[in-house]
Design a protein around this motif. Sequence first.
Motif, mmCIF file in Angstrom:
data_model
loop_
_atom_site.group_PDB
_atom_site.id
_atom_site.type_symbol
_atom_site.label_atom_id
_atom_site.label_comp_id
_atom_site.label_asym_id
_atom_site.label_seq_id
_atom_site.Cartn_x
_atom_site.Cartn_y
_atom_site.Cartn_z
ATOM 1 N N LEU A 1 59.225 -16.500 -3.468
ATOM 2 C CA LEU A 1 59.601 -15.077 -3.477
ATOM 3 C C LEU A 1 59.139 -14.413 -4.765
ATOM 4 C CD1 LEU A 1 63.278 -14.695 -2.218
ATOM 5 C CD2 LEU A 1 61.337 -13.300 -1.563
ATOM 6 N N THR B 1 53.152 -6.840 -6.826
ATOM 7 C CA THR B 1 53.823 -5.554 -6.608
ATOM 8 C C THR B 1 54.417 -5.036 -7.918
ATOM 9 O OG1 THR B 1 54.620 -6.728 -4.685
ATOM 10 C CG2 THR B 1 55.206 -4.438 -4.860
ATOM 11 N N ILE B 2 55.024 -5.950 -8.662
ATOM 12 C CA ILE B 2 55.641 -5.534 -9.920
ATOM 13 C C ILE B 2 54.570 -5.029 -10.885
ATOM 14 C CG2 ILE B 2 56.911 -6.343 -11.951
ATOM 15 C CD1 ILE B 2 58.414 -8.269 -10.059
ATOM 16 N N THR C 1 55.423 -13.889 -4.769
ATOM 17 C CA THR C 1 55.057 -12.791 -3.874
ATOM 18 C C THR C 1 55.233 -11.438 -4.543
ATOM 19 O OG1 THR C 1 56.000 -14.122 -2.131
ATOM 20 C CG2 THR C 1 55.418 -11.887 -1.552
ATOM 21 N N LEU C 2 56.294 -11.339 -5.351
ATOM 22 C CA LEU C 2 56.611 -10.026 -5.898
ATOM 23 C C LEU C 2 55.784 -9.665 -7.122
ATOM 24 C CD1 LEU C 2 60.443 -9.882 -5.402
ATOM 25 C CD2 LEU C 2 58.649 -8.772 -4.113
#
Lengths: 295, 305
Positions: free
Chosen positions: B276, B283-284, B279-280
């Motif tokens: 997780l 985006t961050i 994955t982020l």
Amino acid sequence: MYRHKYRFIVPFLTPAIILYGVFVLWPYSQSFYIALTQWRGVSAHKKFVGLSNFDKLLHDRFFWNALKHNGLLLIALPIVTICIALLFAALFTQGGRGVPGANAYRVIFFFPQVMSAVAISVLWQFVYHPNLGLLNGLLRTTGAGNLARTWLGDPRTALWAVAAVIIWQAVGFYMVLFIAGVQSIPTTFYEAAIIDGATRWSAFWRITLPLLWDNLQTALVFIGIGALDLFIFVQIMTNGGPDRSSDVVARYMYDTAFDKSEFGYATAIGVALLFLTLTLSIFTLRVTRRERIEF
Amino acid sequence: MGTNHVQPLPDTRAIPSPSQRARARREITLGGIAFTGISQLFLLSWAVMVVFPFAWMIMTAFKTDKEIFFSPWQLPTSPQLGNFARAWNQASIGRYFGNSAIVVTGSVTLTLLLSSMAAYTLARYSFPGNRIIYYMFLVGLMFPVFLALVPLFFLVRDLHLLGTYHGLILVYTAYSLPFSIFFLYGFFRTLPSEVAEAAIIDGASDYAVFWRVMLPMAQPGLITVGIFNFLGQWNQYLLPLVLNPNRDRYVLPQGLAFLSIQQGYQNDWSALFAALTITLIPTIVVYALFQRRLEQGLTAGALKG
């Protein structure tokens, strides 16, 4: 001023039109026919059955069950999301620069909006996890352990647990939408109101809210359309369960198509969903129509 | 709602005007203090609600499975970097990450190329059918993707594009065109035409005007559309769920959804939390770099729609 313009226009426009026509317009238009057929996807032959898929839909209690949940969320999501977002927008713009820390808050609040709905759903599955989850852990350490439960596994709480995540994710977007709206209101309006002795509260009700009407309308339509979808959140967090207590139409449609291979019937559900979405949008725009205030 | 101009949000960090300073003085009353207190309390609790799950996720990603179960609240005794290695290799997050990178690089590039060409022609040239084509693209903004899902699946299957990179790239691009064209159309409309006219007088062709003059001028709009499409396509789940059935070709959101079910059986929670977190990260990073532009892009689309 431009010479031989078609030699330019045609090659520049055609690739986009072809791609869009093949992968977007063609499937959309086909679906209206597939909805009138019985088709299990094996053969190329689709048996035409007229409107009988829609008749079946009217008597399908699983469909109504899912639609009921969409309906409940259609009421709850806009009210809660808009109220919170409006409050934040008011706090972040009041007096021109907002309350202390406004910019930092704003950056944080908007963040869930850019995250993948899948990642959010997986993360919240664990927040709600009965044993190692954050929520129950928090309740137990604060002495409210009797409130701890299997949030997503209990038919009484599953739907609302999912709804809370959707609100948590969406507030940031509508906050930014409303902030942009408030900032387009001339500050002279507020200055005049202050001179006339208006309070913050009455300035909000008499100036901000009426002049924000267009944005509120947009928000209502957007959240409404969203409330008729919600596929990802529901599919990942509960897959409609337990016992269909958090099922929504989009998930039911996906299931009907890609699990049960009833493609004709599934497409009929999709068409019904489209008409519901369009009706809802038009209805919202009509009911909230007001004389436009030019400023 | 008729015009499509994209206006940047006014900068809220502007210097306070005299009236604002007068307001600030007004704050120092009992009611003002109570108001500030209550609003700060509310804002702080929402901020905690947003940040806490992520902080918990990152912390948990460094723990052993035993720690996750028996001391969920303590910091990890020693950070388990092995969780990330396991997520990346055994749980195939590395492969899914690579698949996503390939598909999204292709589809964002193609989306930018096709939508800027189409939006430019629609915005700057008049010809019969211009309006019809423009509105035809806008229709795509209103229909739910769900409706197209079944026919789209069979179409992509019959074109032998199921589970291929180029298939996903083409479909992602097609579904990104309405918003991108709508946004860039507004942008090209607001660009001044003097520079283009000067270039034409100097003998530049229509192509040269587009590539050398208009496109560089439209760069801010292209960046916004690029970021927006990157996020939308990086997070895309519904389309690959239907069109990308081969596990080796899973994109990241698919892989994550699959993993969350699978790791549940294997009880390897720590690897899932690491997955997780991985994955982020993109985006961050994108959010940190482009936060303001992103807010503009998202709301401009909504406000002027």
